[in-house]
Design a protein around this motif. Structure first.
Motif, PDB file in Angstrom:
ATOM      1  N   LEU A  80      -2.980   4.029  -0.264  1.00  0.00           N
ATOM      2  CA  LEU A  80      -2.709   2.804   0.264  1.00  0.00           C
ATOM      3  C   LEU A  80      -3.961   2.135   0.734  1.00  0.00           C
ATOM      4  O   LEU A  80      -4.389   0.869   0.390  1.00  0.00           O
ATOM      5  CB  LEU A  80      -1.492   2.663   0.977  1.00  0.00           C
ATOM      6  CG  LEU A  80      -1.204   1.270   1.582  1.00  0.00           C
ATOM      7  CD1 LEU A  80      -0.696   0.258   0.504  1.00  0.00           C
ATOM      8  CD2 LEU A  80       0.118   1.278   2.464  1.00  0.00           C
ATOM      9  N   THR A  81      -4.573   2.819   1.661  1.00  0.00           N
ATOM     10  CA  THR A  81      -5.928   2.235   2.234  1.00  0.00           C
ATOM     11  C   THR A  81      -6.737   1.783   1.276  1.00  0.00           C
ATOM     12  O   THR A  81      -7.562   0.975   1.029  1.00  0.00           O
ATOM     13  CB  THR A  81      -6.347   3.328   3.085  1.00  0.00           C
ATOM     14  OG1 THR A  81      -5.338   3.593   4.087  1.00  0.00           O
ATOM     15  CG2 THR A  81      -7.595   2.894   3.836  1.00  0.00           C
ATOM     16  N   THR A  82      -6.919   2.765   0.064  1.00  0.00           N
ATOM     17  CA  THR A  82      -7.851   2.538  -0.842  1.00  0.00           C
ATOM     18  C   THR A  82      -7.871   1.258  -1.656  1.00  0.00           C
ATOM     19  O   THR A  82      -8.493   0.470  -1.982  1.00  0.00           O
ATOM     20  CB  THR A  82      -7.908   3.871  -1.964  1.00  0.00           C
ATOM     21  OG1 THR A  82      -8.372   5.109  -1.073  1.00  0.00           O
ATOM     22  CG2 THR A  82      -8.974   3.577  -2.947  1.00  0.00           C
ATOM     23  N   LYS A  83      -6.430   1.016  -1.845  1.00  0.00           N
ATOM     24  CA  LYS A  83      -5.956   0.074  -2.669  1.00  0.00           C
ATOM     25  C   LYS A  83      -6.175  -1.367  -1.742  1.00  0.00           C
ATOM     26  O   LYS A  83      -6.651  -2.387  -2.163  1.00  0.00           O
ATOM     27  CB  LYS A  83      -4.382   0.107  -3.046  1.00  0.00           C
ATOM     28  CG  LYS A  83      -4.018  -1.152  -3.914  1.00  0.00           C
ATOM     29  CD  LYS A  83      -4.699  -1.060  -5.301  1.00  0.00           C
ATOM     30  CE  LYS A  83      -4.225  -2.140  -5.939  1.00  0.00           C
ATOM     31  NZ  LYS A  83      -4.566  -1.943  -7.652  1.00  0.00           N
ATOM     32  N   LEU A  84      -5.811  -1.195  -0.361  1.00  0.00           N
ATOM     33  CA  LEU A  84      -6.038  -2.353   0.213  1.00  0.00           C
ATOM     34  C   LEU A  84      -7.610  -2.797   0.425  1.00  0.00           C
ATOM     35  O   LEU A  84      -7.930  -3.890   0.603  1.00  0.00           O
ATOM     36  CB  LEU A  84      -5.348  -2.164   1.596  1.00  0.00           C
ATOM     37  CG  LEU A  84      -4.052  -2.267   1.738  1.00  0.00           C
ATOM     38  CD1 LEU A  84      -3.394  -1.741   3.315  1.00  0.00           C
ATOM     39  CD2 LEU A  84      -3.395  -3.452   1.521  1.00  0.00           C
ATOM     40  N   ASP A  85      -8.547  -1.648   0.340  1.00  0.00           N
ATOM     41  CA  ASP A  85      -9.804  -1.924   0.662  1.00  0.00           C
ATOM     42  C   ASP A  85     -10.302  -2.449  -0.638  1.00  0.00           C
ATOM     43  O   ASP A  85     -11.051  -3.436  -0.454  1.00  0.00           O
ATOM     44  CB  ASP A  85     -10.280  -0.503   0.810  1.00  0.00           C
ATOM     45  CG  ASP A  85     -10.308  -0.028   2.308  1.00  0.00           C
ATOM     46  OD1 ASP A  85     -10.064  -0.799   3.074  1.00  0.00           O
ATOM     47  OD2 ASP A  85     -10.495   1.117   2.503  1.00  0.00           O
ATOM     48  N   ALA A  86      -9.852  -2.186  -1.957  1.00  0.00           N
ATOM     49  CA  ALA A  86     -10.328  -2.739  -3.139  1.00  0.00           C
ATOM     50  C   ALA A  86      -9.689  -4.287  -3.224  1.00  0.00           C
ATOM     51  O   ALA A  86     -10.642  -5.009  -3.510  1.00  0.00           O
ATOM     52  CB  ALA A  86      -9.747  -1.992  -4.164  1.00  0.00           C
ATOM     53  N   VAL A  87      -8.657  -4.393  -2.798  1.00  0.00           N
ATOM     54  CA  VAL A  87      -8.157  -5.933  -2.759  1.00  0.00           C
ATOM     55  C   VAL A  87      -8.825  -6.758  -1.757  1.00  0.00           C
ATOM     56  O   VAL A  87      -9.448  -7.800  -2.230  1.00  0.00           O
ATOM     57  CB  VAL A  87      -6.906  -6.007  -2.387  1.00  0.00           C
ATOM     58  CG1 VAL A  87      -6.290  -7.335  -2.101  1.00  0.00           C
ATOM     59  CG2 VAL A  87      -5.754  -5.326  -3.417  1.00  0.00           C
ATOM     60  N   ALA A  88      -9.254  -6.033  -0.790  1.00  0.00           N
ATOM     61  CA  ALA A  88     -10.206  -6.970   0.573  1.00  0.00           C
ATOM     62  C   ALA A  88     -11.681  -7.114  -0.241  1.00  0.00           C
ATOM     63  O   ALA A  88     -12.050  -8.389   0.136  1.00  0.00           O
ATOM     64  CB  ALA A  88     -10.019  -6.254   1.693  1.00  0.00           C
TER      65      ALA A  88
END
Length: 110
Positions: free
Chosen positions: A90-98
């Motif tokens: 989830l953190t990896t995905k959020l970082d990519a979106v950010a």
């Protein structure tokens, strides 16, 4: 008390694992639960806008928000069936979106 998403979802997933097992069918049921909750959010929105003339306005923005929270929780629980590292994923995905948002904002500034 302030709960955080992934630890609470892990507790829910653990309880479901104990009650229902961890097989492919159970993973599918958890994924379907996300869809069920999304349908409830949609129904609340329809009720908020009064799109069903028979029922009129039957929901509020708070009802829609509450149902959307259920969608997020159900998705976090389901995530535990598909990865051993849900918090990392989830953190990896959020970082990519950010990062995409930052890149898009920079492009628009040109």
């Amino acid at each position: 008390m302030s709960a955080t998403l992934i630890p609470v979802a892990a507790r829910i997933a653990a309880a479901l694992n104990t009650a229902n097992g961890t097989g492919q069918h159970e993973a599918a049921m958890r994924l379907l639960k996300v869809t069920e909750e999304a349908g409830e959010a949609t129904a609340a929105y329809i009720g908020m806008t009064g799109q069903n003339p028979r029922k009129g306005i039957s929901h509020t923005t708070a009802d829609v928000a509450d149902e959307l929270c259920d969608v997020i929780i159900a998705a976090a629980v389901a995530l535990h069936s598909f990865t051993a590292t849900p918090a990392v994923d989830l953190t990896t995905k959020l970082d990519a979106v950010a990062l995409r948002l930052t890149a898009n904002a920079t492009q628009h500034d040109l």
